[in-house]
Design a protein around this motif. Structure first.
Motif, short mmCIF file in Angstrom:
data_model
loop_
_atom_site.label_atom_id
_atom_site.label_comp_id
_atom_site.label_asym_id
_atom_site.label_seq_id
_atom_site.Cartn_x
_atom_site.Cartn_y
_atom_site.Cartn_z
N GLY A 2 1.31 -1.24 0.18
CA GLY A 2 -0.25 -0.10 0.21
C GLY A 2 0.96 1.04 0.21
O GLY A 2 1.70 0.99 0.27
N TYR A 3 0.01 2.33 -0.36
CA TYR A 3 1.16 3.46 -0.55
C TYR A 3 0.19 4.93 0.26
O TYR A 3 -0.49 5.43 0.26
CB TYR A 3 0.98 3.82 -2.26
CG TYR A 3 -0.13 4.15 -2.64
CD1 TYR A 3 -1.21 4.83 -2.54
CD2 TYR A 3 -0.31 2.94 -3.78
CE1 TYR A 3 -1.88 5.05 -3.46
CE2 TYR A 3 -1.65 2.53 -4.58
CZ TYR A 3 -2.16 3.95 -4.09
OH TYR A 3 -3.13 3.91 -5.15
N HIS A 4 -1.54 4.66 0.83
CA HIS A 4 -2.73 5.58 1.40
C HIS A 4 -2.24 5.88 3.00
O HIS A 4 -2.63 6.49 2.96
CB HIS A 4 -3.53 4.57 1.42
CG HIS A 4 -3.65 3.05 1.68
ND1 HIS A 4 -3.39 1.89 1.54
CD2 HIS A 4 -4.28 3.21 3.65
CE1 HIS A 4 -3.54 1.25 2.10
NE2 HIS A 4 -3.80 2.13 4.17
N ARG A 5 -1.48 4.66 3.38
CA ARG A 5 -1.45 5.96 4.84
C ARG A 5 -0.94 6.78 5.62
O ARG A 5 -1.66 7.41 6.33
CB ARG A 5 -0.28 4.99 5.59
CG ARG A 5 -0.50 5.08 6.70
CD ARG A 5 0.72 3.30 7.57
NE ARG A 5 0.62 2.81 7.48
CZ ARG A 5 1.43 1.69 7.40
NH1 ARG A 5 2.31 1.48 7.70
NH2 ARG A 5 1.03 -0.03 6.75
N PRO A 6 -0.48 7.70 4.70
CA PRO A 6 -0.26 9.59 5.01
C PRO A 6 -1.66 10.27 4.74
O PRO A 6 -1.76 11.42 4.98
CB PRO A 6 1.25 9.57 4.17
CG PRO A 6 1.61 8.46 3.69
CD PRO A 6 0.67 7.24 3.63
N LEU B 124 -4.93 8.47 4.29
CA LEU B 124 -5.89 7.68 4.16
C LEU B 124 -6.90 8.31 5.83
O LEU B 124 -8.29 8.70 5.78
CB LEU B 124 -5.89 6.38 5.01
CG LEU B 124 -6.27 5.26 5.74
CD1 LEU B 124 -8.07 5.14 4.23
CD2 LEU B 124 -6.14 4.29 6.44
N THR B 125 -6.85 8.91 6.64
CA THR B 125 -7.58 9.79 7.73
C THR B 125 -7.61 10.88 6.96
O THR B 125 -9.26 10.77 7.10
CB THR B 125 -6.45 10.17 8.72
OG1 THR B 125 -5.53 9.16 9.50
CG2 THR B 125 -7.58 10.96 9.99
N LEU C 255 -7.25 1.61 -2.35
CA LEU C 255 -6.87 0.35 -1.44
C LEU C 255 -6.43 -1.17 -2.17
O LEU C 255 -5.61 -2.12 -1.87
CB LEU C 255 -7.71 -0.18 -0.25
CG LEU C 255 -7.87 1.05 0.91
CD1 LEU C 255 -9.50 1.11 1.76
CD2 LEU C 255 -6.69 0.93 2.08
N ASP D 96 4.39 2.54 2.47
CA ASP D 96 3.47 2.05 3.28
C ASP D 96 5.21 1.43 4.00
O ASP D 96 5.12 1.83 5.28
CB ASP D 96 2.24 1.80 3.80
CG ASP D 96 1.53 2.97 2.88
OD1 ASP D 96 2.01 3.70 3.16
OD2 ASP D 96 0.20 2.54 2.64
N ASP D 97 4.74 0.30 3.84
CA ASP D 97 5.96 -0.46 4.55
C ASP D 97 6.96 -1.12 3.26
O ASP D 97 7.08 -2.09 2.70
CB ASP D 97 5.39 -1.93 4.80
CG ASP D 97 6.27 -2.84 5.61
OD1 ASP D 97 7.32 -2.72 5.34
OD2 ASP D 97 5.34 -4.17 5.64
#
Length: 219
Positions: free
Chosen positions: A51-55, A57-58, A107, A203-204
């Motif tokens: 994934g690359y969405h974490r920054p 997502l909120t 996602l 993300d990881d």
């Protein structure tokens, strides 16, 4: 230094490109929601999605929640005017659907590392395929660029393509030779570019590197 060597496109060509991109994004919204319902990530058999969405997502979830709350509130406000009420309701549902589709795309369409190579993705439009035959190495290398830096720039080794998340990348893919990547839109920002390095945000990053290592060793 920014790359900008292509002649400026005509207004007609730019308009057609924008229309085509809008249609493609609209179709991708619904296909991404379909993937989410079917629980079918866009990752080839034997591949790994990262994934690359974490920054973001909120923030994206907050927009979706606020949009969902806004629909009944606006419906109450414009209730006395049926035509306006229907128009506002349609626009509200469309906007909410579009943002849900964007979330599903982020996602269900992750960066993918698989037998055919690496696919660099971002949201509804970006999907850049890089075969293993063109890849020399993959490494963790964090970099923060200036805001609004174009995707394709001139680096120390030649042209670089960077798919950032909030101006950051943490994966560096060095290519064996100048390789053509195709980006959404038309030149100079989009279109085809020959690059020698690709940078992206994962993300990881460790999981991305672990997924790539067996294919690099086998190659």
């Amino acid at each position: 230094m920014t790359i900008d060597v292509a002649p400026a496109p005509s207004r007609g060509r730019r308009a057609l490109s924008m229309l085509a991109r809008a249609l493609h994004a609209e179709l991708r919204v619904y296909s991404s929601i379909g993937r989410a319902i079917a629980r079918r990530p866009a990752v080839e058999p034997g591949g790994t999605g990262v994934g690359y969405h974490r920054p973001v997502l909120t923030v994206l979830v907050m927009f979706i929640v606020l949009s969902a709350i806004e629909i009944p509130i606006l419906d109450l406000i414009v209730h006395p005017w049926p035509v306006v009420r229907i128009a506002v309701l349609v626009l509200g549902i469309w906007g909410l659907t579009w943002m849900l589709g964007l979330l599903c795309a982020m996602l269900l369409r992750p960066h993918a590392v698989g037998p055919s190579g690496i696919r660099v993705r971002n949201g509804l439009e970006v999907d850049v395929a890089i075969p293993w035959s063109a890849i020399a190495s993959v490494a963790i290398a964090r970099r923060v660029d200036e805001p609004k830096t174009p995707r394709v720039t001139e680096g120390p080794s030649g042209r670089e393509y960077a798919e950032r998340m909030q101006n950051e990348t943490n994966i560096l893919i060095e290519l064996e030779r100048p390789t053509t990547v195709r980006l959404p839109g038309i030149a100079p920002r989009g279109g085809e570019h020959d690059v020698v390095e690709v940078r992206l945000w994962a993300d990881d990053p460790r999981a991305f590197l672990d997924a790539a290592r067996p294919f690099l060793v086998d190659g």
